[in-house]
Design a protein around this motif. Sequence first.
Motif, mmCIF file in Angstrom:
data_model
loop_
_atom_site.group_PDB
_atom_site.id
_atom_site.type_symbol
_atom_site.label_atom_id
_atom_site.label_comp_id
_atom_site.label_asym_id
_atom_site.label_seq_id
_atom_site.Cartn_x
_atom_site.Cartn_y
_atom_site.Cartn_z
ATOM 1 N N UNK A 59 0.824 -1.207 0.000
ATOM 2 C CA UNK A 59 0.000 0.000 0.000
ATOM 3 C C UNK A 59 0.860 1.260 0.000
ATOM 4 N N UNK A 60 1.954 1.216 0.747
ATOM 5 C CA UNK A 60 2.831 2.377 0.809
ATOM 6 C C UNK A 60 3.442 2.674 -0.547
ATOM 7 N N UNK A 61 3.871 1.621 -1.238
ATOM 8 C CA UNK A 61 4.521 1.816 -2.544
ATOM 9 C C UNK A 61 3.508 2.245 -3.598
ATOM 10 N N UNK A 62 2.381 1.530 -3.663
ATOM 11 C CA UNK A 62 1.403 1.783 -4.722
ATOM 12 C C UNK A 62 0.607 3.059 -4.463
ATOM 13 N N UNK A 63 0.121 3.205 -3.241
ATOM 14 C CA UNK A 63 -0.762 4.326 -2.942
ATOM 15 C C UNK A 63 -0.040 5.513 -2.315
ATOM 16 N N UNK A 64 1.260 5.370 -2.047
ATOM 17 C CA UNK A 64 1.999 6.444 -1.422
ATOM 18 C C UNK A 64 3.183 6.930 -2.238
ATOM 19 N N UNK A 65 4.197 6.090 -2.397
ATOM 20 C CA UNK A 65 5.430 6.508 -3.050
ATOM 21 C C UNK A 65 5.250 6.723 -4.544
ATOM 22 N N UNK A 66 4.473 5.881 -5.207
ATOM 23 C CA UNK A 66 4.295 6.018 -6.663
ATOM 24 C C UNK A 66 3.714 7.379 -7.046
ATOM 25 N N UNK A 67 2.656 7.868 -6.368
ATOM 26 C CA UNK A 67 2.172 9.215 -6.706
ATOM 27 C C UNK A 67 3.206 10.312 -6.461
ATOM 28 N N UNK A 68 4.047 10.167 -5.415
ATOM 29 C CA UNK A 68 5.072 11.172 -5.153
ATOM 30 C C UNK A 68 6.146 11.166 -6.243
ATOM 31 N N UNK A 69 6.486 9.969 -6.724
ATOM 32 C CA UNK A 69 7.429 9.886 -7.845
ATOM 33 C C UNK A 69 6.835 10.538 -9.088
ATOM 34 N N UNK A 70 5.546 10.292 -9.316
ATOM 35 C CA UNK A 70 4.881 10.933 -10.448
ATOM 36 C C UNK A 70 4.858 12.446 -10.319
ATOM 37 N N UNK A 71 4.640 12.933 -9.094
ATOM 38 C CA UNK A 71 4.667 14.373 -8.867
ATOM 39 C C UNK A 71 6.046 14.947 -9.169
ATOM 40 N N UNK A 72 7.099 14.229 -8.780
ATOM 41 C CA UNK A 72 8.465 14.688 -9.048
ATOM 42 C C UNK A 72 8.728 14.782 -10.540
ATOM 43 N N UNK A 73 8.307 13.757 -11.278
ATOM 44 C CA UNK A 73 8.509 13.773 -12.730
ATOM 45 C C UNK A 73 7.755 14.923 -13.380
ATOM 46 N N UNK A 74 6.506 15.129 -12.966
ATOM 47 C CA UNK A 74 5.714 16.224 -13.540
ATOM 48 C C UNK A 74 6.322 17.576 -13.198
ATOM 49 N N UNK A 75 6.837 17.723 -11.977
ATOM 50 C CA UNK A 75 7.464 18.981 -11.577
ATOM 51 C C UNK A 75 8.719 19.251 -12.389
ATOM 52 N N UNK A 76 9.518 18.215 -12.610
ATOM 53 C CA UNK A 76 10.744 18.390 -13.403
ATOM 54 C C UNK A 76 10.426 18.843 -14.821
ATOM 55 N N UNK A 77 9.404 18.255 -15.411
ATOM 56 C CA UNK A 77 8.989 18.673 -16.754
ATOM 57 C C UNK A 77 8.509 20.119 -16.726
ATOM 58 N N UNK A 78 7.770 20.489 -15.688
ATOM 59 C CA UNK A 78 7.293 21.858 -15.575
ATOM 60 C C UNK A 78 8.421 22.862 -15.409
ATOM 61 N N UNK A 79 9.464 22.486 -14.677
ATOM 62 C CA UNK A 79 10.613 23.378 -14.498
ATOM 63 C C UNK A 79 11.311 23.621 -15.823
ATOM 64 N N UNK A 80 11.493 22.559 -16.605
ATOM 65 C CA UNK A 80 12.127 22.714 -17.914
ATOM 66 C C UNK A 80 11.298 23.616 -18.811
ATOM 67 N N UNK A 81 9.988 23.412 -18.797
ATOM 68 C CA UNK A 81 9.121 24.216 -19.657
ATOM 69 C C UNK A 81 9.089 25.682 -19.229
ATOM 70 N N UNK A 82 9.140 25.938 -17.924
ATOM 71 C CA UNK A 82 9.009 27.306 -17.426
ATOM 72 C C UNK A 82 10.309 28.098 -17.488
ATOM 73 N N UNK A 83 11.445 27.427 -17.258
ATOM 74 C CA UNK A 83 12.723 28.143 -17.160
ATOM 75 C C UNK A 83 13.684 27.853 -18.297
ATOM 76 N N UNK A 84 13.494 26.742 -18.991
ATOM 77 C CA UNK A 84 14.452 26.361 -20.020
ATOM 78 C C UNK A 84 15.759 25.850 -19.459
#
Length: 453
Positions: A292-317
């Motif tokens: 439960x921790x991995x599927x319902x906890x850590x996986x969404x946080x990893x997804x948030x990190x990936x989405x944030x990294x993409x957003x940083x590249x798009x916003x700042x170059x």
Amino acid sequence: MTATAVAAAPEVQPVALRRVYRFELVKLTSQWRLRLVFLACLLAPGIYTAVVSAQTSLPADAVYGRWMNQSGWAGSLVILVFMGTLVLPLLTCVVAGDVFAVEDRIGTWRHLLVAVRSPRRIFVAKALAALTVTMVLLAALAVSSVAGGLISIGSHPLPGLDGHLMGPGALARTVLLAWLSIVPPTLAFSAVGLLGSVALGRSPLGLLMPVVLALVLEGVQLMPVPVALRVALPMNAFIGYRGLLTTPGQLGPLWTGVAVSLAWTMLATFLAYRLFVRRDFTDLAHDGSARHLVVAGLAPLVGLTAATAVGVVAATGATGSGIDRPKLEDALATSFSHLYVLQTEELHRPEVTEEQLHTTATCDKGGDRVEDLGPGADWRCVVTWTLPGATATGTAIYQLDVAADGRYVADGDGPKEVNGFFQIRTPTGDAPNPLWQFDGFVDLLDNARKGQQ
């Protein structure tokens, strides 16, 4: 014919949230180990800054460590260096990481549910109580570190990370803002502690989740990872305050760290809440679930990190490590100009301004066969400047050790009369030449602007 009136059973109402919150707060503050932790937070930073500031050997590897015997504000900034690496994650383990698991260990969930009659209010009350205690501990650390330095050394000016001299008023505001800037990442680790405590129950791993996460992220931060991934992690928010110590302020990493930390806080808290309200409290042998921790906890946080990294590249170059030769040369030249003026004043030489020096720097990393990019201890820079009315150009050589997080240490390599080691008489006593060794800071998110110059 008689009618039998059947009285309707009164509706059972949950206990008010403020009463549950007060109850949880009393439970937390009555623990002897938390009282000892609070006492340590209130005394240890002040004692450390007072004792170390009086020593001849200072922690020069920490930002502002070499200035601890010159200004009382330096001690608080040194304490800040250690906050994100272990201290605050450990505090969140003791508080948030145990606030739910303690009920599993002593088997009191059924009694608490019968008394409160609302799992949702129990979660909110426990989360708020953990947040309150964590913020009190953080405030104790801040007050102690500032008081210890000011009492032992006093409020004296201090150079910023770009060399400009900061007076006591500016330092007071900056140090206060610096401590406030680490509140969001502290909240993020507290939320992770709540998630681990809910998901793993009595398991020791649930208690240690914030520290485990901090160690993993610290390892990632030490590596030359892409800058977008670096700033997408809440650990980087613990050093975002360094941008406050330059003029103009380099606030891109600071605001990005705040936004990332708040996103982690909201997501981790929501995931913990969802796991908690869906839990089967009739299972007395509940030990949590790693799945439960991995599927319902850590996986969404990893997804948030990936989405944030993409957003940083798009916003700042921003791409790559965020460290390149033009930015390093600009930062070094600026710091040298400010510190040269400070050295001139301390040596009682004719006044000069930064603009009159026309300082430039030329840097090279590892020779002609190595690309001038990224962190490393093999950066070599030559600084040139011209004094007003002089025809000759002065030069000074520096060896730079550039860290992956953007901090660099410039070590003077001659000429001795400019950036060698010698003592200078200052209002607080003898101090090393300010141009001998100094810390600097490179804005990792400034790639787009530098690339256009």
